[in-house]
Scaffold this motif. Sequence first.
Motif, short mmCIF file in Angstrom:
data_model
loop_
_atom_site.label_atom_id
_atom_site.label_comp_id
_atom_site.label_asym_id
_atom_site.label_seq_id
_atom_site.Cartn_x
_atom_site.Cartn_y
_atom_site.Cartn_z
N MET A 1 70.56 45.80 37.53
CA MET A 1 70.68 45.41 39.03
C MET A 1 71.73 46.36 39.76
O MET A 1 72.21 45.83 40.86
CB MET A 1 70.57 44.15 39.36
CG MET A 1 69.15 43.21 38.67
SD MET A 1 67.79 43.84 39.78
CE MET A 1 66.82 45.33 38.66
N ILE B 1 74.11 45.32 43.37
CA ILE B 1 75.71 45.18 43.20
C ILE B 1 76.36 46.25 43.95
O ILE B 1 77.39 45.93 44.56
CB ILE B 1 76.13 45.11 41.71
CG1 ILE B 1 75.38 43.93 41.25
CG2 ILE B 1 77.45 45.00 41.61
CD1 ILE B 1 75.57 43.85 39.50
N ARG C 1 71.22 38.11 32.68
CA ARG C 1 72.30 38.69 33.80
C ARG C 1 71.13 39.30 35.00
O ARG C 1 71.44 38.88 36.22
CB ARG C 1 73.32 39.43 33.48
CG ARG C 1 74.37 39.79 34.67
CD ARG C 1 75.56 40.36 34.08
NE ARG C 1 76.69 40.79 35.33
CZ ARG C 1 76.77 41.90 35.92
NH1 ARG C 1 75.78 42.66 35.92
NH2 ARG C 1 77.66 41.71 36.77
N ASP C 2 70.71 40.28 34.76
CA ASP C 2 69.90 41.16 35.66
C ASP C 2 68.83 40.38 36.28
O ASP C 2 68.35 40.50 37.47
CB ASP C 2 69.35 42.52 34.96
CG ASP C 2 70.41 43.49 34.77
OD1 ASP C 2 71.48 43.49 35.25
OD2 ASP C 2 69.95 44.53 34.17
N VAL D 1 70.57 38.02 38.97
CA VAL D 1 70.72 39.07 40.08
C VAL D 1 69.66 39.11 40.77
O VAL D 1 69.52 38.84 42.21
CB VAL D 1 71.50 40.22 39.84
CG1 VAL D 1 71.76 41.16 40.91
CG2 VAL D 1 72.70 40.13 39.16
N PHE E 1 69.00 37.59 44.73
CA PHE E 1 68.61 38.52 45.96
C PHE E 1 67.47 38.35 46.50
O PHE E 1 67.25 38.17 47.75
CB PHE E 1 68.68 39.93 45.40
CG PHE E 1 68.32 41.21 46.34
CD1 PHE E 1 69.14 41.27 47.22
CD2 PHE E 1 67.08 41.71 46.36
CE1 PHE E 1 68.98 42.21 48.21
CE2 PHE E 1 66.72 42.65 47.25
CZ PHE E 1 68.03 42.77 48.20
N GLU F 1 69.78 29.55 43.36
CA GLU F 1 70.90 30.77 43.21
C GLU F 1 70.88 31.43 44.68
O GLU F 1 69.80 31.66 45.11
CB GLU F 1 70.78 31.59 42.23
CG GLU F 1 70.83 30.91 40.76
CD GLU F 1 69.48 30.55 40.44
OE1 GLU F 1 68.50 30.52 40.94
OE2 GLU F 1 69.44 29.95 39.13
N LEU G 1 72.94 34.85 46.47
CA LEU G 1 73.61 36.03 46.64
C LEU G 1 74.47 36.41 47.97
O LEU G 1 73.99 36.33 48.97
CB LEU G 1 72.67 37.15 46.19
CG LEU G 1 73.45 38.65 46.07
CD1 LEU G 1 74.38 38.64 44.76
CD2 LEU G 1 72.33 39.84 45.82
N LYS H 1 79.90 41.49 45.12
CA LYS H 1 78.76 40.55 44.96
C LYS H 1 79.16 39.03 44.26
O LYS H 1 79.99 39.25 43.28
CB LYS H 1 77.62 41.06 44.54
CG LYS H 1 77.24 42.47 45.17
CD LYS H 1 77.19 42.17 46.69
CE LYS H 1 76.66 43.41 47.41
NZ LYS H 1 77.58 44.64 47.37
N ILE I 1 77.36 35.39 42.84
CA ILE I 1 76.14 34.35 42.95
C ILE I 1 76.68 33.01 42.88
O ILE I 1 77.59 32.59 42.40
CB ILE I 1 75.37 34.72 41.73
CG1 ILE I 1 74.73 35.94 41.90
CG2 ILE I 1 74.47 33.58 41.64
CD1 ILE I 1 73.69 36.41 40.83
N LEU J 1 80.05 39.44 40.11
CA LEU J 1 79.25 40.14 39.83
C LEU J 1 80.15 41.79 40.00
O LEU J 1 79.74 42.94 39.31
CB LEU J 1 77.91 40.51 40.54
CG LEU J 1 77.16 39.37 40.60
CD1 LEU J 1 75.98 39.57 41.41
CD2 LEU J 1 76.79 39.17 39.07
#
Length: 222
Positions: free
Chosen positions: A1, A5, A26-27, A30, A34, A56, A58, A156, A158, A180
């Motif tokens: 991602m 980022i 993790r991706d 993210v 988003f 979550e 961002l 970035k 989260i 991130l």
Amino acid sequence: MSQIISHDITQPIHIPQIDGNRLSSRDSLVLRAFKNDVWLPNTTVAEQKHCLVSRELLFQILIVEDISKSKLSQIEDITARLNPNNQRIDRLSSGREKIVINQVNVESEETNIETSSPPNKKTVYRLTLQDKSGAIFFALNVTNLPWLSVCMLGSKLIISMGTQFIRGVFLLNDTNCIFLGGVNQTWNENRELKLQDYLESKLQRESESQLSSNTKKRKATQ
């Protein structure tokens, strides 16, 4: 991602079609953060006395301000780093702890020493955050977060479900947020000069506000 980022999230970002099963955890996090709806859209956030984050979120980091030190002290630190020849006070290194000598009584054998970084003292940072809609929020760390002292502008972040949100401020600890990284090169150009201007402007506004308040008090007592 990396597309998310490394870019300004307020601008259009092309995300190619990817099989979600092939993404790392993790991706996936993210991408989900988003795509999630922004926090409290069309709401006066200061009116939200207390609530918990329900998904979550961002954000990108616009400003990192150390509020555990006075603005004047920070301005002096920046000035010293930018031009060591113009330091107003003598700075010595003593082991791991930086010592700031701010007052010396020549008639006494003792020197009044203020340590700029007392052992075990938690540094409190105020973060200015921006979501993909361009809305601005703030955050404070309630525990030590090592990345705060080195993060670049545009990084970035989260914020996880369950994080406390009080009157426009997220309360961050080491379990409810994920840093991130990432960087916006333009925002970080002459970063220290920009921070110095920002702090001097805030200090000036506070001084003017205090002066106005004192003037009103004097008039009220006359």
